[in-house]
Design an enzyme around this catalytic site. Structure first.
Site, mmCIF file in Angstrom:
data_model
loop_
_atom_site.group_PDB
_atom_site.id
_atom_site.type_symbol
_atom_site.label_atom_id
_atom_site.label_comp_id
_atom_site.label_asym_id
_atom_site.label_seq_id
_atom_site.Cartn_x
_atom_site.Cartn_y
_atom_site.Cartn_z
ATOM 1 N N GLN A 145 0.854 -1.434 0.217
ATOM 2 C CA GLN A 145 -0.104 0.066 -0.058
ATOM 3 C C GLN A 145 0.959 1.292 0.130
ATOM 4 O O GLN A 145 1.838 1.565 0.768
ATOM 5 C CB GLN A 145 -0.965 0.020 1.313
ATOM 6 C CG GLN A 145 -1.769 1.306 1.194
ATOM 7 C CD GLN A 145 -2.574 0.973 2.619
ATOM 8 O OE1 GLN A 145 -1.966 1.319 3.690
ATOM 9 N NE2 GLN A 145 -4.020 1.104 2.746
ATOM 10 N N GLY A 146 0.396 2.129 -0.774
ATOM 11 C CA GLY A 146 1.212 3.519 -1.042
ATOM 12 C C GLY A 146 0.290 4.573 -0.610
ATOM 13 O O GLY A 146 -0.213 5.395 -1.505
ATOM 14 N N SER A 148 0.054 6.375 3.099
ATOM 15 C CA SER A 148 0.711 7.495 4.229
ATOM 16 C C SER A 148 1.910 8.084 3.652
ATOM 17 O O SER A 148 2.849 7.486 2.907
ATOM 18 C CB SER A 148 1.147 6.617 5.343
ATOM 19 O OG SER A 148 0.063 5.876 6.003
ATOM 20 N N SER A 180 4.026 -1.588 4.234
ATOM 21 C CA SER A 180 3.851 -2.946 4.684
ATOM 22 C C SER A 180 4.077 -4.038 3.553
ATOM 23 O O SER A 180 3.767 -3.475 2.510
ATOM 24 C CB SER A 180 3.055 -3.294 6.016
ATOM 25 O OG SER A 180 1.772 -3.325 5.290
ATOM 26 N N GLU A 265 -10.549 -2.326 4.505
ATOM 27 C CA GLU A 265 -9.447 -2.731 5.393
ATOM 28 C C GLU A 265 -10.048 -2.885 6.911
ATOM 29 O O GLU A 265 -9.677 -3.698 7.765
ATOM 30 C CB GLU A 265 -8.236 -1.497 5.684
ATOM 31 C CG GLU A 265 -7.288 -1.780 6.368
ATOM 32 C CD GLU A 265 -5.890 -0.669 6.532
ATOM 33 O OE1 GLU A 265 -4.960 -0.885 6.738
ATOM 34 O OE2 GLU A 265 -6.557 0.489 6.327
ATOM 35 N N GLU A 395 -7.043 7.827 18.824
ATOM 36 C CA GLU A 395 -7.635 9.199 18.770
ATOM 37 C C GLU A 395 -8.724 9.349 17.481
ATOM 38 O O GLU A 395 -9.798 9.640 17.892
ATOM 39 C CB GLU A 395 -6.757 10.293 18.603
ATOM 40 C CG GLU A 395 -5.859 10.592 19.934
ATOM 41 C CD GLU A 395 -5.050 9.459 20.051
ATOM 42 O OE1 GLU A 395 -4.196 9.154 21.175
ATOM 43 O OE2 GLU A 395 -4.209 8.590 19.181
#
Length: 419
Positions: A145-146, A148, A180, A265, A395
């Site tokens: 996954q790209g 963040s 990851s 997800e 949060e």
């Protein structure tokens, strides 16, 4: 197995019969398939992944993979017309429970199965579905996954990775972080900004391209974590070519696609939830055994904490079973999944601290070994902190619960230009 439009318990019986008839003799003895890597960043998870990679190359596993494919038990949550079975959370939970019970692996396409494939099914063109979905099913395409980026935190809409249209392709330039599955991936899905003049959530595109570290302008730098593991990486793009035909949802519509991906997800069709429950139950049994070995099982304070942990695991399982029942009745998992994620991650943080307290003063000393060696309980304590961050921080989960479930006033937003 017959038609799957049957009551769950009948389907469970069918699956048990199918397992008995189709599981290759000796497969359960290759490795302990129940030890699955559900903790990103865990050294023990990476060791398990290394063993898994070797086991996956064994002829017994390959035969099992072939039989699962024939029975449509690979990507079974996908619609029937795309090679799946159309299963929802109840059936997926049952599947994992029965494979776990038999000590067998579920053939898993990971992010391709749970994130990319469903997003393509929902937003892709017929041509994209015909090209990408069969390659996910077969295992030819393995995704990372790209999303963040440094400095963005949980604010995905602020991504700065740029992509410029050049004929029938995109040229991507920028940086991603916390990637990851980078060691096994050969494909990547990238959220990039294709229209810098558009407002924050607009002008974003969701692009798929080959993941080829060292080639096509892609550089990968592993990130060493507090556990000593290197499960995440920084990924740098320098004019990386991505086909325009791999832009899912169309140019400028990446935000809609990424919201679907994140929803898949978090919901995970039941798989991630079942895995976490199985891991937490097994882990607690091991901690009780540790308490007995150290003679701490007679300590009233330790007994109280272990009783609390057992209660929490039982509540989590009951809560998930309720969600499964709601889905079976026609509802869909929604913001309440945030309560689940918050509960297990905060629980695990406390359990890790309890494990070190039971282990005693020796837990403060790292074992001998290369690099930053840690033992299994030190590893649990350290990696538990990451559970309150990945897949949405605690949060963020509290905001979702407060605003979408409890109806509390929305958190004040900083006006554009004042960040």
């Amino acid at each position: 197995m017959r038609s799957l439009d049957v009551p769950l318990e009948e389907l469970r019986a069918q699956l048990r019969d199918w397992i008995v008839e189709n599981a290759p003799a000796g497969l359960t003895e290759l490795i302990d398939w129940r030890l699955r890597a559900d903790l990103p960043g865990s050294v023990s998870s990476l060791q398990s992944e290394s063993e898994l990679a070797s086991a996956h190359g064994h002829p017994l596993f390959q035969e099992w993979e072939r039989r699962c494919a024939q029975a449509r038990l690979i990507c079974p949550a996908w619609p029937i017309e795309y090679g799946g079975r159309g299963w929802d959370a109840p059936q997926m939970t049952m599947l994992d429970e029965e494979f776990y019970r038999a000590g067998l692996p579920r053939v898993d396409r990971v992010q391709g199965e749970s994130m990319v494939g469903p997003s393509i099914i929902l937003h892709g063109t017929d041509e994209q579905k015909a090209y990408y979905l069969p390659r996910i099913l077969s295992g030819e395409h393995r995704y990372c996954q790209g999303f963040s980026e440094p400095g963005s935190g949980s604010d995905l809409a602020s991504v700065r990775t740029r992509a410029v249209v050049d004929g029938d392709r995109l040229l991507i330039t920028g940086q991603k972080v916390w990637t990851s599955r980078f060691t096994t991936a050969n494909m990547i899905f990238v959220l990039c900004r294709t229209d810098p003049a558009a407002k924050k959530h607009r002008g974003l595109s969701y692009a798929i391209t080959e993941f080829t570290p060292g080639r096509n302008g892609i550089e990968v730098r592993p990130i060493r974590q507090i556990t000593g593991a290197e499960e995440f990486a920084e990924v740098f793009f320098d004019g990386t070519v991505a086909p325009l035909s791999g832009v899912i949802g169309g140019l400028g519509r990446g935000w809609q696609v990424v919201q679907s991906t994140l929803g898949f997800e978090r919901g995970g069709a039941g798989r991630a939830t079942t895995m976490v429950l199985q891991a937490r139950e097994r882990e607690l049994d091991q901690l009780v055994e540790l308490a007995r070995e150290r003679g701490r099982h007679r300590d009233p304070a330790v007994r109280r904490e272990l009783a609390w942990a057992k209660t929490q695991v039982t509540i989590m399982r009951s809560s998930w079973q309720r969600t499964v029942a709601e889905v079976a009745a026609g509802d869909q998992p929604g913001p309440q999944m945030s309560t689940w994620k918050l509960a297990w991650s905060e629980y695990h943080l406390r359990l890790g601290a309890l494990a070190l307290e039971i282990a005693g003063p020796a837990a403060m000393v790292r074992p001998a070994g290369p690099g930053y060696a840690v033992d299994s309980w030190q590893d649990t304590f350290l990696v538990a902190h990451s559970g309150t961050i990945y897949a949405g921080t605690s949060e963020v989960q509290r905001n979702i619960i407060g605003e979408n479930l409890l109806g509390l006033p929305r958190e004040p937003r900083v006006p554009d230009g004042q960040q």
